[in-house]
Design an enzyme around this catalytic site. Structure first.
Site, PDB file in Angstrom:
ATOM      1  N   SER A  77     -22.115   0.280  -1.049  1.00 59.60           N
ATOM      2  CA  SER A  77     -22.015   0.650  -2.457  1.00 59.60           C
ATOM      3  C   SER A  77     -23.162   0.054  -3.273  1.00 59.60           C
ATOM      4  CB  SER A  77     -20.673   0.196  -3.030  1.00 59.60           C
ATOM      5  OG  SER A  77     -20.342   0.979  -4.155  1.00 59.60           O
ATOM      6  N   GLY A  80     -22.098   5.510  -2.361  1.00 53.87           N
ATOM      7  CA  GLY A  80     -23.128   4.477  -2.425  1.00 53.87           C
ATOM      8  C   GLY A  80     -24.185   4.721  -3.488  1.00 53.87           C
ATOM      9  N   GLU A  91     -19.756  11.833  -1.469  1.00 51.81           N
ATOM     10  CA  GLU A  91     -18.547  11.239  -2.062  1.00 51.81           C
ATOM     11  C   GLU A  91     -18.906  10.174  -3.097  1.00 51.81           C
ATOM     12  OE1 GLU A  91     -15.862  11.678   1.996  1.00 51.81           O
ATOM     13  OE2 GLU A  91     -16.803   9.761   1.542  1.00 51.81           O
ATOM     14  N   GLY A  96     -18.726   7.732  -6.076  1.00 53.77           N
ATOM     15  CA  GLY A  96     -17.715   7.113  -6.930  1.00 53.77           C
ATOM     16  C   GLY A  96     -18.434   6.503  -8.119  1.00 53.77           C
ATOM     17  N   CYS A 115      -5.316 -19.453 -13.609  1.00 51.40           N
ATOM     18  CA  CYS A 115      -5.448 -20.860 -13.236  1.00 51.40           C
ATOM     19  C   CYS A 115      -6.155 -21.033 -11.896  1.00 51.40           C
ATOM     20  CB  CYS A 115      -4.072 -21.515 -13.171  1.00 51.40           C
ATOM     21  SG  CYS A 115      -3.246 -21.453 -14.763  1.00 51.40           S
ATOM     22  N   ASP A 116      -6.633 -19.940 -11.315  1.00 54.14           N
ATOM     23  CA  ASP A 116      -7.252 -20.006  -9.995  1.00 54.14           C
ATOM     24  C   ASP A 116      -8.738 -20.363 -10.122  1.00 54.14           C
ATOM     25  OD1 ASP A 116      -8.332 -19.513  -7.509  1.00 54.14           O
ATOM     26  OD2 ASP A 116      -7.096 -17.751  -7.160  1.00 54.14           O
TER      27      ASP A 116
HETATM   28  C1  LIG Z   1     -15.632   3.752  -1.556  1.00 51.50           C
HETATM   29  C2  LIG Z   1     -16.029   4.982  -0.855  1.00 51.50           C
HETATM   30  C3  LIG Z   1     -16.809   5.945  -1.498  1.00 51.50           C
HETATM   31  C4  LIG Z   1     -17.415   5.739  -2.877  1.00 51.50           C
HETATM   32  O1  LIG Z   1     -18.382   4.749  -2.844  1.00 51.50           O
HETATM   33  P1  LIG Z   1     -19.337   4.495  -4.135  1.00 51.50           P
HETATM   34  O2  LIG Z   1     -20.178   3.342  -3.710  1.00 51.50           O
HETATM   35  O3  LIG Z   1     -18.464   4.195  -5.285  1.00 51.50           O
HETATM   36  O4  LIG Z   1     -20.119   5.745  -4.329  1.00 51.50           O
HETATM   37  C5  LIG Z   1     -17.050   7.127  -0.834  1.00 51.50           C
HETATM   38  N1  LIG Z   1     -16.576   7.352   0.416  1.00 51.50           N
HETATM   39  C6  LIG Z   1     -15.833   6.422   1.069  1.00 51.50           C
HETATM   40  C7  LIG Z   1     -15.332   6.748   2.428  1.00 51.50           C
HETATM   41  C8  LIG Z   1     -15.552   5.222   0.475  1.00 51.50           C
HETATM   42  O5  LIG Z   1     -14.843   4.300   1.133  1.00 51.50           O
END
Ligand SMILES: *Cc1c(COP(=O)(O)O)cnc(C)c1O
Length: 356
Positions: free
Chosen positions: A167, A204, A239, A241, A306-307
């Site tokens: 990521s 990523g 994918e 995120g 408190c950690d």
């Molecule tokens: C977490 C994850 C993503 C998203 O990753 P980002 O770094 O947020 O783009 C995509 N595919 C899989 C399988 C993941 O575990």
């Protein structure tokens, strides 16, 4: 209305812009938003309107999408290790794409979802990523061959390859190497009689917080050039995120106390490692903004629990005049903040506020 708890503001306009940018950078790559990075339904609705599809890690994420009437056969279940009851639930609702990276998972899917299509998670370089994921998932070489052989033995449709470069990946060459590795695995699949037709580039893609981070247009150009060698019959997906959602978020947190310990100034906030700032550390360096001006000094930022683990950031330059009750603003925090927050010690997680 007075301030009650940490707030995560999400801009829908920025979500749309991020989706457009991603699709413009890679016109032949279909984005599937990684729901785990921000599963707020209002965020998912915006992406759906923009033509973004989805990737899930669990049954709960799937349930939200089904409730939104997202087509189940468009959903990718990319967590390589899935509980049996989750697989049964997903298959019974019409999900058909599942990631695998072990013989045991192929056996489970053969038993619980025999009609599904599988894609093999291979391990690739995570060099230059802020959060490397390699080691926990992915196979290559003999171990990848063993998974392919298991698919053959149990008559499963092994249809593609996926990988994850880690990521916040600042090294675009990881995708280039990943695509080349996938193409080698496709050959090994064809030798076994499979008909590969899916290339899943994973996530990523970084959020651009500073000049050192390559823009999505630059990463996209490299990926597009590499994909020019890919057969036309392939579906190529990714994918993302963080890249789609991080810059749309700004977390507002309140200073609850200050202290001087061994000569160092400490700033205690109402959120921390357990409350959504899990990624807040020296490696990441999110900007921190305050309303005060004046002399800047070094602060250590800590959460309210408190950690002793709950220390976010050392040597953050902020105004010396900060005091209890002041608000701090943390832009670029739309991903992995509210979704990672716990109620540890009884402190509320950030409330998500969606604005246009
Ligand atoms: C977490 C994850 C993503 C998203 O990753 P980002 O770094 O947020 O783009 C995509 N595919 C899989 C399988 C993941 O575990």
């Amino acid at each position: 209305m007075g301030y009650q708890q940490p707030l995560l503001y999400i801009s829908t306009e920025q979500l749309r812009l991020n989706a457009h940018r991603f699709m413009a950078a890679m016109p032949k790559v279909r984005p599937h938003f990684a729901v785990k990075s921000n599963p707020d339904r209002r965020v998912l609705e915006v992406f759906r309107e923009e033509g973004v599809h989805f990737e899930i890690a669990s049954r709960e994420e799937l349930a939200i999408l089904l409730d939104m009437r997202v087509a189940p056969d468009s959903i990718f279940y990319s967590n390589p290790i899935k509980p049996e009851d989750y697989i049964r639930y997903a298959a019974s609702r019409g999900v058909r794409w599942f990631a695998v990276d072990s013989v045991a998972e192929v056996e489970k899917l053969h038993r619980l979802a025999p009609k599904s299509s599988l894609y093999l998670r291979i391990s690739v370089s995570n060099r230059g990523s802020a959060w490397p994921l390699e080691g926990k998932f992915g196979v290559i070489g003999r171990e990848a061959e063993a998974v392919m052989d298991a698919c053959l033995q149990w008559g499963m449709d092994l249809a593609g390859v996926t990988f994850h470069v880690g990521s916040q990946c600042l090294n675009p060459d990881n995708w280039v190497q990943g695509i080349r590795a996938a193409q080698r695995v496709f050959s090994a699949m064809r030798q076994r009689g499979f008909r590969p037709r899916l290339l899943n580039l994973g996530g990523g893609f970084p959020v651009q917080m500073s000049a050192e981070v390559p823009p999505i247009s630059q990463i996209g150009a490299l990926i597009n050039a590499e994909l020019a060698n890919q057969d036309n019959g392939f579906t190529v997906i990714a994918e993302p995120g963080r890249n789609l959602v991080a810059s749309a978020g700004c977390l507002v947190t309140r200073v609850i106390g200050t202290a001087i310990r061994k000569g160092q100034r400490w700033l205690y906030l109402d959120t921390g490692i357990y409350g959504g700032l899990m990624e807040f550390n020296e490696r990441f360096r999110y900007p921190v903004v305050s309303d005060r001006a004046g002399e800047m000094v070094s602060w250590t930022l800590a959460g309210p629990t408190c950690d002793s683990l709950d220390v976010c950031l050392r040597d953050q330059l902020l105004p010396a005049s900060l005091q209890s009750g002041d608000l701090l603003y943390l832009p670029f925090t739309g991903a992995y903040t509210s979704s990672c927050a716990t109620r540890f010690n009884g402190f509320p997680p950030p409330m998500v506020v969606v604005v246009s």
